[in-house]
Design a protein around this motif. Structure first.
Motif, short mmCIF file in Angstrom:
data_model
loop_
_atom_site.label_atom_id
_atom_site.label_comp_id
_atom_site.label_asym_id
_atom_site.label_seq_id
_atom_site.Cartn_x
_atom_site.Cartn_y
_atom_site.Cartn_z
N LEU A 99 26.85 69.72 98.80
CA LEU A 99 27.58 70.96 98.56
C LEU A 99 26.63 72.16 98.49
CD1 LEU A 99 30.26 69.92 95.92
CD2 LEU A 99 30.68 70.66 98.25
N THR A 100 25.50 71.98 97.82
CA THR A 100 24.54 73.08 97.73
C THR A 100 23.97 73.43 99.10
OG1 THR A 100 23.97 72.35 95.50
CG2 THR A 100 22.46 73.86 96.58
N LEU A 101 23.61 72.42 99.86
CA LEU A 101 23.07 72.67 101.20
C LEU A 101 24.13 73.34 102.09
CD1 LEU A 101 20.79 72.38 103.22
CD2 LEU A 101 21.59 70.06 103.73
N ALA A 102 25.36 72.87 101.99
CA ALA A 102 26.43 73.49 102.79
C ALA A 102 26.63 74.94 102.39
CB ALA A 102 27.73 72.70 102.61
N GLY A 103 26.62 75.22 101.09
CA GLY A 103 26.77 76.61 100.65
C GLY A 103 25.63 77.48 101.13
N ALA A 104 24.41 76.95 101.09
CA ALA A 104 23.26 77.73 101.56
C ALA A 104 23.37 78.02 103.06
CB ALA A 104 21.97 76.98 101.26
N LEU A 105 23.78 77.04 103.83
CA LEU A 105 23.92 77.25 105.28
C LEU A 105 24.99 78.30 105.58
CD1 LEU A 105 23.69 73.56 106.57
CD2 LEU A 105 21.96 75.35 106.75
N ILE A 106 26.07 78.26 104.83
CA ILE A 106 27.13 79.25 105.05
C ILE A 106 26.64 80.65 104.72
CG2 ILE A 106 29.39 80.01 104.23
CD1 ILE A 106 30.13 77.06 103.87
#
Length: 891
Positions: A482-489
């Motif tokens: 979730l953190t990685l996905a949020g950072a990519l977004i």
């Protein structure tokens, strides 16, 4: 080129990298040690507070024949030889320990005595202890001697029977009326005689040794169900010479060996091995038949250790999430520091590459310089972490090594990417690179997997094997994803609004907003690194703040559940009205509700339950504004036809619901008419089973008198000692307060460990967030300095230069802070099934953890403000260059 030369030339970035590696190695290596120390302290506290009979290994055998002392000693050595290695390492034997063995009879009735032919309801067992000579001292008479033969006057049919000499504890002599010189007959068939020759006391009554032999210190009274009679049970000591004679066809025997467990040797690391070894030992004992029967081994510490591992695995889950986030952020900041150092070395390494230097040679120089900085720093951090009290578990050793290796791998990777081709001149900020379809596909997959993982975690929950196998890997994967996905977004989306705002800023009179937002939107690719660091840092910080606030609320709720009111006073004697008035006059007391609780008879037989007489309306008023609620008082009821007893309304537990009128015997008899059910009365009744709650004046209605033995108190700063002193009762009451129970809960090692870990991690992450911003400003300082040098020649002031720098970095910080706040608030809900805070609240039955939006928002805003302030401070220093220095930038 010597690898020491880049380090000497670029001392500043090298020192920054060394400090970051040192602190990261210290945190990653020290925090697990500190937490492990708390785990072991929690285990030792749990086992130390338990009775020795629940900790030690005990082998029992019910033989068909007894044995002599030598054979029992040989069997003792055989049991010790059967211990598996893991179990042998945590047991102890020899003088001064609890290790011993014994022989005793079971349920041996006293059939007659010299003073009274019918001394009924007395049971006196015979026992021999292997170390009785060291454990007891005789205060009257003498120790028992060998068995003799005797006849019973007046009963010649018994013939010659064995006469045992016995010693009794002082308590049994008083309770059972058997002074020195008394002779009793034991057993209704196969009768033997026993003569009291001495009275003994324990050398050390507080020794945990006696947890196994309580019947040898005190006689016990057991009520006989359905009657008013009482049974008396005690055990007498006899001599070693009498062991052979204890055997009898009509007597039940028990051989017992105690193998004590050394609780200090059991730790969180070997608890599972100890449980398995206990099971293995039990199987081995069953396979050794003797005396016509097989021995059995009690589970010993298995129950305690199993419950501890359940709580430990739940605690590890939360700490693993927190420490994992800290490690990820630390590696990210170290990556920025490595990038700073390699960027400073890039011109020299590029020149070496342009002059024909091979890639391995360039790589050895650059990576060697980074290794020269990181390896000593990592070793020093690891050495410092070893000073933290706690066991060196694998992660405490692997963490610092992983941090050091990560720094060197990042450096090698950057150098390979940067120098695999000859260098060229150009401006990256003026080149629009096309995004690779593979990269887009990979990022979409990461976002989809993260969302799908969060959904599955909410729907399927966690594995049911957490106590045996540890934290569910799926739970650990979801926050990272979730953190990685949020950072990519955020990385992909934040330039878009900046370009729109910059386009609007072009219409304004000032050039600084347009230029700052344009620089932010055109940031080089590695400017996305702060997002990948800030977002996890803020997410974990907000998550830790939410969990910390939820932990505080959970612990306070648990304290209320244990107490039942602001304070609860319990007495073994009646609390008179004048004592209640004195309690109401204690400073800080607002209200007092008296109650009566005791065992009651349900029906006319031997069915008993718990009765509570209380004014529920007053109790609900007393609890108003607290974390507890009380049930509504039941409506008045009339007695069913045909019963002369008064009827009162009642709330009953579910097991008593649907039975109509219940005839209850308390101080007087009455009929309780169930008018509803009660699931629990926290603090008043531990378990809602066979529970009857009636109005406070029930006994008065039934013709008796209400005798309150409990007071429920509300108020501020309630002091247990003052409340107890105000009662002035002949027997000291038990006073429980919410503040007192909360202090006990928060003082537990597990609760202290998680609170300290949350604090350390939150502070460290805030510092890393600030460092990330400063490092990216330094990394991009050359390009920014070039741009500012031209602008300074065109009349840009120092103040405008500072504003330009802040505007370049502030949008990224603000957007990342907002995303981190949102994700940090979402994580507790997404991970709900995997976060059980009851282990930090004394295992109270609490659920959920309230989200404190204000604390989380202030934390995110504070970190963002500190980061922007750091950017402004850097800009203030950088903008003080003279105009000549600005013109020489880039030469």
């Amino acid at each position: 080129m010597n690898i020491t030369l880049p380090v000497r030339v670029h001392r500043g970035p090298a020192v920054v990298l060394a400090v970051l590696v040192f602190t990261a190695a210290l945190l990653v290596g020290g925090l697990p040690r500190a937490v492990q120390y708390a785990y072991d302290a929690a285990l030792h506290r749990s086992m130390g507070g338990a009775r020795a009979s629940a900790v030690d290994l005990v082998v029992n055998r019910v033989p068909g024949a007894t044995a002599d002392v030598e054979r029992l000693a040989r069997d003792d050595r055989a049991w010790w030889d059967l211990l598996p290695p893991d179990l042998r390492a945590v047991t102890e034997r020899g003088p001064g320990t609890r290790a011993h063995h014994s022989v005793r009879t079971v349920e041996t009735p006293v059939s007659a005595s010299a003073k009274a032919l019918k001394n009924s309801n007395r049971y006196l067992n015979l026992a021999w202890l292997s170390d009785a000579d060291r454990r007891v001292r005789y205060v009257q008479g003498r120790p028992p001697g060998p068995t003799r033969r005797t006849t019973v006057p007046g009963d010649p049919g018994l013939g010659q029977i064995p006469l045992f000499e016995i010693g009794l504890p002082t308590h049994a002599v008083r309770m059972m009326g058997l002074p020195v010189g008394t002779t009793v007959l034991l057993g209704h068939s196969g009768t033997v005689a026993a003569r009291v020759t001495g009275v003994y006391e324990a050398v050390d009554p507080a020794d945990t040794y006696w947890h196994h032999e309580t019947d040898l210190l005190r006689a016990t009274e057991w009520p006989i169900p359905g009657t008013t009679a009482t049974e008396y049970h005690s055990t007498a000591l006899t001599s070693a010479e009498s062991v052979r004679d204890i055997d009898g066809e009509h007597r039940r025997l028990l051989h017992q060996w105690v193998l004590p467990v050394r609780t200090s040797a059991v730790t969180a690391r070997n608890a599972r091995q100890v449980i398995d070894a206990v099971a293995e030992f039990g199987d081995a004992v069953k396979g050794v038949p003797s005396y016509g029967a097989s021995a059995t081994a009690e589970p010993g510490p298995t129950g305690l250790l199993t419950d501890y591992l359940r709580r430990l695995r739940t605690a590890e889950t939360l700490l693993l999430l927190i420490l994992g986030g800290l490690a990820v952020v630390a590696v990210g900041v170290i990556a920025l520091a490595v990038q700073l150092l390699t960027e400073r070395m890039r011109p020299a390494l590029g020149l070496m590459r342009a002059r024909g230097g091979s890639l391995p040679r360039v790589l050895s120089i650059g990576a060697g310089a980074v290794a020269l900085v990181t390896v000593p720093a990592g070793l020093l951090g690891y050495a410092a972490s070893c000073l933290v009290p706690g066991a060196g578990i694998p992660v405490a050793h692997a963490g610092p090594l992983g941090i050091t290796l990560a720094a060197m791998v990042i450096a090698a990777g950057r150098l390979v990417v940067a120098d695999r081709r000859p260098p060229y001149d150009g401006r990256d900020d003026l080149v629009t690179r096309r995004i690779s379809p593979r990269r887009v596909t990979l990022e979409v997959i990461v976002v989809a997997v993260a969302l799908g993982g969060a959904y599955l975690l909410r729907t399927r929950g966690l594995t049911t094997s957490v106590p045996e196998r540890g934290a569910d890997p799926f739970l650990i994967f979801v926050p990272v994803a979730l953190t990685l996905a949020g950072a990519l977004i955020v990385v992909r989306c934040y330039p878009c609004p900046l370009r729109l705002i910059a386009a609007v800023a072009t219409r304004g009179p000032g050039a600084v907003p347009f230029l700052g937002l344009t620089l932010a939107a055109r940031a080089r690719s590695y400017s996305a690194l702060p997002v990948l660091i800030l977002l996890p840092a803020l997410t974990v910080s907000v998550f830790a703040a939410v969990i910390s606030a939820g932990l505080d609320a959970t612990q306070r709720e648990a304290a209320w559940l244990r107490t039942g009111a602001g304070a609860r006073i319990e007495s073994t004697v009646e609390i008179p009205p004048e004592a209640v008035r004195r309690v109401r006059q204690v400073p800080g007391v607002r209200a007092v509700v008296p109650a009566m609780r005791s065992q009651v008879q349900i029906g006319l037989g031997s069915d008993f339950g718990t009765g509570v007489a209380i004014d529920l309306a007053a109790y609900r008023t007393l609890l108003a504004g607290s974390m507890l609620t009380a049930p509504e008082p039941p409506p008045e009821a009339s007695a069913p036809g045909g019963t002369p007893l008064p009827a009162v309304p009642a709330l009953v537990s579910r097991d008593l619901a649907g039975q109509g009128g219940l005839e209850v015997g308390w101080n007087a008899r009455f009929t309780a008419i169930p008018a509803g059910t009660v699931a629990a009365l926290p603090g008043l009744v531990d378990r809602a089973y066979r529970l009857i709650v009636v109005p406070y004046d029930t006994n008065d209605r039934a013709g008796s008198r209400t005798q309150p033995n409990m007071l429920l108190v509300s108020g501020d700063d309630l002091d247990a000692d003052r409340l107890a002193a105000a009662l002035r009762l002949p027997a000291a009451p038990t006073v429980t307060t919410v503040d007192g129970e909360l202090a006990k809960i928060t003082a537990t090692p597990l609760a202290g460990a998680i609170s300290q870990a949350l604090l350390v991690v939150t502070v460290a992450l805030a510092a890393y967030a600030l460092l990330a911003v400063l490092l990216v400003l330094v990394v991009t300082g050359a390009d920014r300095g070039t741009a500012l040098s031209y602008l300074r020649t065109l009349g840009l002031s120092e103040r405008q230069a500072r504003g330009l720098t802040v505007l370049e970095i502030a949008p990224m910080i603000v957007l990342t802070a907002a995303a981190g706040l949102l994700l940090g608030l979402v994580l507790p809900s997404a991970l709900g099934p995997g976060i059980d805070l009851s282990v930090y609240a004394g295992d109270a039955d609490v659920s959920g953890h309230p989200i404190d939006l204000r604390t989380a928002a202030l934390l995110a805003a504070g970190v963002a403000a500190v980061a922007v302030g750091g950017a402004y401070a850097y800009a203030a220093v950088a903008s003080r260059r003279s105009l000549g220095a600005a013109l020489r930038i880039g030469d």
